[in-house]
Write a protein that holds these residues in place. Structure first.
Motif, PDB file in Angstrom:
ATOM      1  N   SER A   8      68.334  48.601  55.209  1.00  0.00           N
ATOM      2  CA  SER A   8      68.109  47.183  54.957  1.00  0.00           C
ATOM      3  C   SER A   8      66.745  46.762  55.490  1.00  0.00           C
ATOM      4  N   GLY A   9      66.018  46.015  54.673  1.00  0.00           N
ATOM      5  CA  GLY A   9      64.720  45.491  55.071  1.00  0.00           C
ATOM      6  C   GLY A   9      63.548  46.445  54.904  1.00  0.00           C
ATOM      7  N   LYS A  10      63.775  47.620  54.338  1.00  0.00           N
ATOM      8  CA  LYS A  10      62.710  48.618  54.206  1.00  0.00           C
ATOM      9  C   LYS A  10      62.197  48.771  52.768  1.00  0.00           C
ATOM     10  N   MET A  11      62.649  47.918  51.858  1.00  0.00           N
ATOM     11  CA  MET A  11      62.284  48.039  50.447  1.00  0.00           C
ATOM     12  C   MET A  11      60.769  47.976  50.241  1.00  0.00           C
ATOM     13  N   GLU A  12      60.113  47.047  50.893  1.00  0.00           N
ATOM     14  CA  GLU A  12      58.664  46.909  50.719  1.00  0.00           C
ATOM     15  C   GLU A  12      57.924  48.133  51.243  1.00  0.00           C
ATOM     16  N   GLY A  13      58.438  48.750  52.295  1.00  0.00           N
ATOM     17  CA  GLY A  13      57.800  49.924  52.869  1.00  0.00           C
ATOM     18  C   GLY A  13      57.822  51.128  51.954  1.00  0.00           C
ATOM     19  N   ILE A  14      58.853  51.229  51.127  1.00  0.00           N
ATOM     20  CA  ILE A  14      58.980  52.406  50.273  1.00  0.00           C
ATOM     21  C   ILE A  14      58.293  52.225  48.922  1.00  0.00           C
ATOM     22  N   GLN A  15      58.057  50.992  48.504  1.00  0.00           N
ATOM     23  CA  GLN A  15      57.447  50.730  47.196  1.00  0.00           C
ATOM     24  C   GLN A  15      56.112  51.448  47.024  1.00  0.00           C
ATOM     25  N   LYS A  16      55.313  51.485  48.080  1.00  0.00           N
ATOM     26  CA  LYS A  16      53.988  52.105  47.973  1.00  0.00           C
ATOM     27  C   LYS A  16      54.061  53.613  47.764  1.00  0.00           C
ATOM     28  N   PHE A  17      55.223  54.209  48.001  1.00  0.00           N
ATOM     29  CA  PHE A  17      55.377  55.655  47.856  1.00  0.00           C
ATOM     30  C   PHE A  17      55.837  56.086  46.459  1.00  0.00           C
ATOM     31  N   LYS A  18      56.133  55.152  45.581  1.00  0.00           N
ATOM     32  CA  LYS A  18      56.676  55.521  44.263  1.00  0.00           C
ATOM     33  C   LYS A  18      55.821  56.540  43.513  1.00  0.00           C
ATOM     34  N   PRO A  19      54.509  56.340  43.386  1.00  0.00           N
ATOM     35  CA  PRO A  19      53.710  57.341  42.661  1.00  0.00           C
ATOM     36  C   PRO A  19      53.726  58.716  43.345  1.00  0.00           C
ATOM     37  N   ARG A  20      53.631  58.716  44.672  1.00  0.00           N
ATOM     38  CA  ARG A  20      53.656  59.988  45.406  1.00  0.00           C
ATOM     39  C   ARG A  20      55.004  60.676  45.277  1.00  0.00           C
ATOM     40  N   LEU A  21      56.095  59.904  45.300  1.00  0.00           N
ATOM     41  CA  LEU A  21      57.431  60.492  45.151  1.00  0.00           C
ATOM     42  C   LEU A  21      57.599  61.124  43.778  1.00  0.00           C
ATOM     43  N   LEU A  22      57.209  60.409  42.751  1.00  0.00           N
ATOM     44  CA  LEU A  22      57.330  60.948  41.397  1.00  0.00           C
ATOM     45  C   LEU A  22      56.560  62.249  41.275  1.00  0.00           C
ATOM     46  N   ASP A  23      55.331  62.265  41.770  1.00  0.00           N
ATOM     47  CA  ASP A  23      54.519  63.475  41.732  1.00  0.00           C
ATOM     48  C   ASP A  23      55.176  64.602  42.533  1.00  0.00           C
ATOM     49  N   ALA A  24      55.678  64.286  43.720  1.00  0.00           N
ATOM     50  CA  ALA A  24      56.311  65.303  44.565  1.00  0.00           C
ATOM     51  C   ALA A  24      57.567  65.863  43.910  1.00  0.00           C
ATOM     52  N   TYR A  25      58.360  65.000  43.280  1.00  0.00           N
ATOM     53  CA  TYR A  25      59.565  65.479  42.590  1.00  0.00           C
ATOM     54  C   TYR A  25      59.202  66.444  41.465  1.00  0.00           C
ATOM     55  N   ILE A  26      58.245  66.048  40.639  1.00  0.00           N
ATOM     56  CA  ILE A  26      57.853  66.881  39.503  1.00  0.00           C
ATOM     57  C   ILE A  26      57.279  68.208  39.972  1.00  0.00           C
ATOM     58  N   ARG A  27      56.382  68.161  40.942  1.00  0.00           N
ATOM     59  CA  ARG A  27      55.780  69.396  41.466  1.00  0.00           C
ATOM     60  C   ARG A  27      56.830  70.332  42.063  1.00  0.00           C
ATOM     61  N   ASP A  28      57.722  69.770  42.869  1.00  0.00           N
ATOM     62  CA  ASP A  28      58.725  70.595  43.532  1.00  0.00           C
ATOM     63  C   ASP A  28      59.690  71.225  42.525  1.00  0.00           C
ATOM     64  N   LEU A  29      60.187  70.442  41.606  1.00  0.00           N
ATOM     65  CA  LEU A  29      61.164  70.964  40.648  1.00  0.00           C
ATOM     66  C   LEU A  29      60.526  71.940  39.665  1.00  0.00           C
ATOM     67  N   CYS A  30      59.325  71.645  39.202  1.00  0.00           N
ATOM     68  CA  CYS A  30      58.638  72.585  38.303  1.00  0.00           C
ATOM     69  C   CYS A  30      58.311  73.881  39.035  1.00  0.00           C
ATOM     70  N   GLY A  31      57.889  73.772  40.297  1.00  0.00           N
ATOM     71  CA  GLY A  31      57.610  74.954  41.093  1.00  0.00           C
ATOM     72  C   GLY A  31      58.856  75.792  41.324  1.00  0.00           C
TER      73      GLY A  31
END
Length: 82
Positions: A8-31
């Motif tokens: 609770s209360g951490k939504m704004e903190g994680i929003q900035k990570f969306k592009p990095r998360l998407l990239d990390a997910y794709i890289r990790d799963l493709c790897g």
């Protein structure tokens, strides 16, 4: 579709990570797939193995304090027959 459970209360903190998360997910799963690590059990996706891998990637990118868990809301499966 991947949903991240956050404290609770951490939504704004994680929003900035969306592009990095998407990239990390794709890289990790493709790897992983390129290395022959397939998340299958009896010809269907092993959702729990996939979820656990995404939890580790999420914690690595955003930190455990911002991500409590990962929920796979839907998994699309394609059959490829040769």
């Amino acid at each position: 579709v991947v949903m991240i459970e956050i404290p609770s209360g951490k939504m704004e903190g994680i929003q900035k990570f969306k592009p990095r998360l998407l990239d990390a997910y794709i890289r990790d799963l493709c790897g992983a797939m390129g290395a022959g690590q397939v998340f299958m059990r009896a010809e269907i996706v092993d959702a729990e193995a996939l979820r656990m891998r995404l939890v580790k990637v999420t914690e690595r990118v955003v930190g455990a304090e911002l991500a409590k868990d990962v929920l796979l809301q839907s998994v699309t499966q394609y059959a490829i027959k040769g």
